[in-house]
Design a protein around this motif. Structure first.
Motif, mmCIF file in Angstrom:
data_model
loop_
_atom_site.group_PDB
_atom_site.id
_atom_site.type_symbol
_atom_site.label_atom_id
_atom_site.label_comp_id
_atom_site.label_asym_id
_atom_site.label_seq_id
_atom_site.Cartn_x
_atom_site.Cartn_y
_atom_site.Cartn_z
ATOM 1 N N GLU A 158 0.855 -1.185 0.000
ATOM 2 C CA GLU A 158 0.000 0.000 0.000
ATOM 3 C C GLU A 158 0.886 1.228 0.000
ATOM 4 O OE1 GLU A 158 -2.990 0.138 3.087
ATOM 5 O OE2 GLU A 158 -3.334 -2.016 2.783
ATOM 6 N N LYS A 159 0.366 2.279 -0.587
ATOM 7 C CA LYS A 159 1.157 3.503 -0.623
ATOM 8 C C LYS A 159 1.199 4.088 0.790
ATOM 9 C CE LYS A 159 2.073 7.285 -3.663
ATOM 10 N NZ LYS A 159 1.898 8.641 -3.336
ATOM 11 N N ALA A 160 2.412 4.372 1.240
ATOM 12 C CA ALA A 160 2.563 4.917 2.596
ATOM 13 C C ALA A 160 2.081 6.361 2.633
ATOM 14 C CB ALA A 160 4.017 4.841 3.008
ATOM 15 N N PRO A 161 1.493 6.761 3.758
ATOM 16 C CA PRO A 161 1.066 8.161 3.857
ATOM 17 C C PRO A 161 2.287 9.084 3.860
ATOM 18 C CG PRO A 161 0.842 7.047 5.968
ATOM 19 C CD PRO A 161 1.246 6.011 4.970
ATOM 20 N N GLY A 162 2.095 10.271 3.389
ATOM 21 C CA GLY A 162 3.207 11.211 3.323
ATOM 22 C C GLY A 162 3.791 11.471 4.694
ATOM 23 N N GLN A 163 5.085 11.650 4.774
ATOM 24 C CA GLN A 163 5.725 11.864 6.065
ATOM 25 C C GLN A 163 6.039 13.337 6.270
ATOM 26 O OE1 GLN A 163 8.989 9.051 5.879
ATOM 27 N NE2 GLN A 163 8.025 7.948 7.547
ATOM 28 N N ARG A 164 5.987 13.720 7.524
ATOM 29 C CA ARG A 164 6.321 15.097 7.857
ATOM 30 C C ARG A 164 7.835 15.241 7.780
ATOM 31 N NH1 ARG A 164 8.042 18.208 11.836
ATOM 32 N NH2 ARG A 164 8.593 16.428 13.120
ATOM 33 N N ARG A 165 8.281 16.243 7.106
ATOM 34 C CA ARG A 165 9.723 16.447 7.024
ATOM 35 C C ARG A 165 10.200 17.192 8.255
ATOM 36 N NH1 ARG A 165 10.604 18.646 1.145
ATOM 37 N NH2 ARG A 165 9.963 20.436 2.300
ATOM 38 N N ALA A 166 11.446 17.038 8.566
ATOM 39 C CA ALA A 166 12.011 17.677 9.755
ATOM 40 C C ALA A 166 11.895 19.199 9.679
ATOM 41 C CB ALA A 166 13.457 17.280 9.926
ATOM 42 N N SER A 167 11.869 19.733 8.470
ATOM 43 C CA SER A 167 11.836 21.185 8.333
ATOM 44 C C SER A 167 10.419 21.756 8.472
ATOM 45 C CB SER A 167 12.430 21.586 6.991
ATOM 46 O OG SER A 167 11.674 20.974 5.972
#
Ligand SMILES: [Zn+2]
Length: 136
Positions: free
Chosen positions: A118-127
């Motif tokens: 399954e497509k992984a949900p978008g991740q929050r970037r450190a910035s």
């Protein structure tokens, strides 16, 4: 297991083993290893060979037509034998597979269909700022 290459194994005759052993006692030709005259040394790595740790190996594998001659015989320690066996077995398995394929004896294998990921949900970037700190 039977092989299309034939199952007959030709071991080295005693005369050949004797000649190979004499050769490995005469001088170590392994690079970077000190030659100890009169002491049998592995022709693969140069370690001193002791009783029970001496193996006579086909350089050209017997299963691929290597002759049981002194030129094709190397005196090796257990470790070197293991390493060479691994390589030889892989080569012979490949040779078997090529023969099987050319005689139409290869088993048809069906690829297992996977459902995929399954497509992984978008991740929050450190910035990206954290939501709860926005008020400060
Ligand atoms: Zn060795």
């Amino acid at each position: 297991m039977t092989s299309l290459r034939g199952d007959e194994r030709t071991e080295f005759p005693q005369s050949v083993r004797k000649a190979a052993f004499r050769r490995c006692c005469l001088g170590c030709r392994v690079k970077g290893v000190e030659n100890i005259p009169g002491v049998p040394q592995c022709e693969g790595c140069g370690t001193e060979l002791r009783p029970g740790n001496i193996f006579y190996e086909h350089m050209d594998p017997d299963g691929l037509g290597g002759d049981p001659t002194a030129e094709n015989c190397q005196v090796r320690c257990r470790n070197c034998k293991k390493t060479k066996d691994k390589v030889d077995n892989a080569i012979m398995t490949k040779a078997d597979n090529v023969l099987k394929a050319s005689y139409g004896l290869k088993r048809k294998t069906k690829k297992i269909q996977s459902k995929g990921f399954e497509k992984a949900p978008g991740q929050r970037r450190a910035s990206t700022p954290v939501e709860k700190w926005k008020g400060f």
